[in-house]
Design a protein around this motif. Structure first.
Motif, short mmCIF file in Angstrom:
data_model
loop_
_atom_site.label_atom_id
_atom_site.label_comp_id
_atom_site.label_asym_id
_atom_site.label_seq_id
_atom_site.Cartn_x
_atom_site.Cartn_y
_atom_site.Cartn_z
N GLU A 296 0.83 -1.20 0.00
CA GLU A 296 0.00 0.00 0.00
C GLU A 296 0.87 1.26 0.00
N TYR A 297 0.54 2.17 -0.89
CA TYR A 297 1.21 3.47 -1.09
C TYR A 297 2.55 3.37 -1.82
N VAL A 298 2.98 2.17 -2.18
CA VAL A 298 4.20 2.04 -2.97
C VAL A 298 3.96 2.61 -4.37
N MET A 299 4.92 3.39 -4.87
CA MET A 299 4.85 3.93 -6.23
C MET A 299 5.96 3.32 -7.08
N THR A 300 5.70 3.21 -8.37
CA THR A 300 6.74 2.77 -9.29
C THR A 300 6.45 3.30 -10.67
N SER A 301 7.50 3.61 -11.41
CA SER A 301 7.37 4.17 -12.75
C SER A 301 7.44 3.04 -13.78
N VAL A 302 6.31 2.72 -14.38
CA VAL A 302 6.23 1.60 -15.33
C VAL A 302 5.33 1.98 -16.50
N MET A 393 3.86 6.89 -13.71
CA MET A 393 3.99 6.59 -12.28
C MET A 393 2.66 6.05 -11.77
N ILE A 394 2.71 4.82 -11.25
CA ILE A 394 1.51 4.23 -10.66
C ILE A 394 1.71 4.10 -9.15
N GLN A 395 0.62 3.95 -8.44
CA GLN A 395 0.69 3.76 -6.98
C GLN A 395 -0.35 2.74 -6.58
N ILE A 396 -0.02 1.95 -5.56
CA ILE A 396 -0.97 0.99 -5.02
C ILE A 396 -1.85 1.73 -4.00
N LEU A 397 -3.11 1.88 -4.33
CA LEU A 397 -4.07 2.57 -3.47
C LEU A 397 -5.28 1.68 -3.29
N VAL A 402 -2.94 2.12 -9.71
CA VAL A 402 -3.61 3.16 -10.49
C VAL A 402 -2.57 4.19 -10.96
N ALA A 403 -2.81 4.80 -12.11
CA ALA A 403 -1.93 5.84 -12.64
C ALA A 403 -2.12 7.12 -11.84
N VAL A 404 -1.00 7.70 -11.36
CA VAL A 404 -1.08 8.91 -10.54
C VAL A 404 -0.24 10.07 -11.09
N TRP A 405 0.64 9.81 -12.07
CA TRP A 405 1.47 10.87 -12.63
C TRP A 405 2.07 10.40 -13.95
N PRO A 406 2.21 11.31 -14.94
CA PRO A 406 1.93 12.74 -14.95
C PRO A 406 0.44 13.04 -14.99
N ARG A 407 0.11 14.32 -14.89
CA ARG A 407 -1.29 14.71 -14.77
C ARG A 407 -2.15 14.19 -15.91
N ALA A 409 -1.97 11.57 -17.54
CA ALA A 409 -2.22 10.13 -17.48
C ALA A 409 -2.94 9.72 -16.20
N ALA A 410 -2.89 10.58 -15.17
CA ALA A 410 -3.38 10.22 -13.84
C ALA A 410 -4.89 10.03 -13.83
N VAL A 411 -5.32 8.97 -13.14
CA VAL A 411 -6.75 8.75 -12.91
C VAL A 411 -7.10 8.92 -11.43
N GLN A 412 -6.08 9.18 -10.61
CA GLN A 412 -6.29 9.38 -9.18
C GLN A 412 -5.13 10.21 -8.63
N LYS A 413 -5.35 10.95 -7.56
CA LYS A 413 -4.32 11.75 -6.92
C LYS A 413 -3.40 10.84 -6.11
N PHE A 414 -2.09 11.06 -6.24
CA PHE A 414 -1.14 10.25 -5.47
C PHE A 414 -1.17 10.64 -3.98
N VAL A 415 -0.68 9.71 -3.15
CA VAL A 415 -0.56 9.94 -1.71
C VAL A 415 0.92 9.88 -1.36
#
Length: 421
Positions: A296-302, A393-397, A402-407, A409-415
């Motif tokens: 949870e909350y881990v991010m990775t650029s893929v 950049m995706i994050q486990i939420l 889910v995609a969180v960056w760049p704007r 591509a993002a479908v949700q705000k990162f934490v």
């Protein structure tokens, strides 16, 4: 005496009776197919992503055939000859040779850089066009391009629709910096940890080179490799903890992620978060099921699907059904797109029986129908790489990637920073 007229009904009855009596029926022309050798690691430590690649490729081939096949070639259908490297790099060559001997006219694969490199020699020696759907190590294409430029080989048969390790590094450094700024935090100390195989080495070099070139406000205070696959990562995590990181940046494989993340929790490393420069093992269904809250909350650029595209959602739902509930992700998505790129190439090739005419069409690719997030149409540069292949950049939420960056591509705000437990 007048002969009785042979009606259609009489003819059908006669031929049916003849067949029943053992006489052969008239032969019907069988539709021609174009055979593609699709090689991935569907068993062994990389089985989960490899199986996702195979299913993505098969789904795309099914969709292409259902829509009429390669229309410019009379409805030519695609036939996949599948191979399994068993997550052993040396098997890339073995499986590539096997599928070519079974009639494969093109190759696609193979997920990990080691086995993909092994496939390259077969493609070049046997003059079989090879589209790399997934594999990041820069030398895979660069070495072939150089040998052609130097006159050692006549034609480059190897092209790649996937970000290279160096492009991963550049985007990761950019995303790290952007996210830190957007979050209004100023991490200073980043520890890079990576799996010490061909992929991990290349990704780590790319990230370090990009960091040096960009000279951001944060430092790489420690670089820690581990043998892949590892049996224990307590020593490496202790080294990371001793460096007092604000962020740990891991480049993992699925097997190593299962050891790394629990060990980080066990050793109670106080930091802002875990942000990866790019690698599998941090988003697959199997990892989510086993690691649970550790992810949870881990991010990775893929590389990631463009879920703002309605077509992506429909394909993702079909994939979910055919995979017993798994996410349409990096692996399935790039293999799916790869098969459509091959179809586009075959539509434009002057002949599908001459590998050099297929390569001519590959060089002129300008395909904008992909489902992944790209920086432009799929097109190959002088090295045979798609420079518009970029990570997200995706994050486990809530236990979902889910995609969180760049704007865009993002479908949700990162934490970030991650909440303290």
């Amino acid at each position: 005496m007048t002969k009785p007229r042979l009606t259609r009904r009489t003819f059908l009855a006669t031929t049916a009776a003849g067949a029943a009596a053992g006489f052969p029926r008239p032969l019907r022309a069988q539709p021609k197919t174009f055979k593609i050798g699709v090689v991935h690691p569907v068993t062994g430590p990389l089985a989960e992503p490899g199986q996702a690649c195979r299913l993505g490729a098969q789904m795309a081939a099914d969709a292409i055939n259902a829509a009429g096949g390669i229309k410019s070639k009379g409805g030519l259908k695609l036939e996949l000859i599948v191979g399994d490297t068993q997550t052993k790099p040396e098997n890339g060559r073995v499986e590539a040779e096997r599928v070519v001997n079974q009639g494969a006219q093109m190759l696609m694969g193979s997920f990990d850089s080691g086995s993909t490199s092994a496939m390259v020699s077969v493609a070049q020696q046997k003059r079989v066009p090879f589209l790399i759907d997934i594999a990041a190590a820069d030398p895979i294409t660069a070495n072939v391009a150089k040998s052609v430029k130097d006159g050692e080989q006549k034609v480059q048969y190897v092209y790649r629709n996937f970000p290279t390790g160096s492009s991963f590094g550049r985007k990761a450094v950019q995303y790290f910096t952007d996210i830190f700024k957007e979050a209004n935090v100023s991490p200073k100390r980043v520890v890079l940890m990576y799996c010490n195989d061909l992929f991990g080495q290349n990704q780590a070099r790319g990230f370090q080179a990009a960091h040096k070139a960009a000279n951001p406000s944060w430092e790489l205070v420690e670089v820690i490799p581990w043998p892949e696959p590892p049996s224990d990562l307590s020593t490496e995590v202790s080294r990371a903890k001793a460096a007092k990181p604000d962020v740990i940046a891991p480049i993992t494989r699925p097997a190593s992620a299962l050891l790394l993340l629990p060990e980080i929790v066990k050793q109670r490393i106080e930091m802002l978060g875990i942000v990866g420069p790019g690698g599998p093992g941090l988003y697959e269904a199997g990892q989510l099921a086993q690691l649970k809250r550790n992810l949870e909350y881990v991010m990775t650029s893929v590389p990631w699907p463009n879920f703002k595209n309605p077509k992506t959602g429909a394909v993702a739902e079909e994939f979910r059904k055919r995979s017993s509930g798994k996410t349409f992700d990096t692996n399935s998505g790039y293999s799916y797109d790869g098969m459509f790129v091959i179809a586009d190439i075959l539509e434009r090739a002057s002949s599908v029986d001459d590998p050099d005419t297929i390569v001519d069409a590959m060089k002129k690719t300008n395909y904008s129908g992909g489902l992944m997030n790209y920086g432009g149409p799929i097109a190959f540069n002088e090295l045979g790489d798609n420079a518009n292949a970029i990570p997200t950049m995706i994050q486990i939420l809530s236990q979902k990637p889910v995609a969180v960056w760049p704007r865009e591509a993002a479908v949700q705000k990162f934490v970030f920073p991650r909440p303290k437990s």
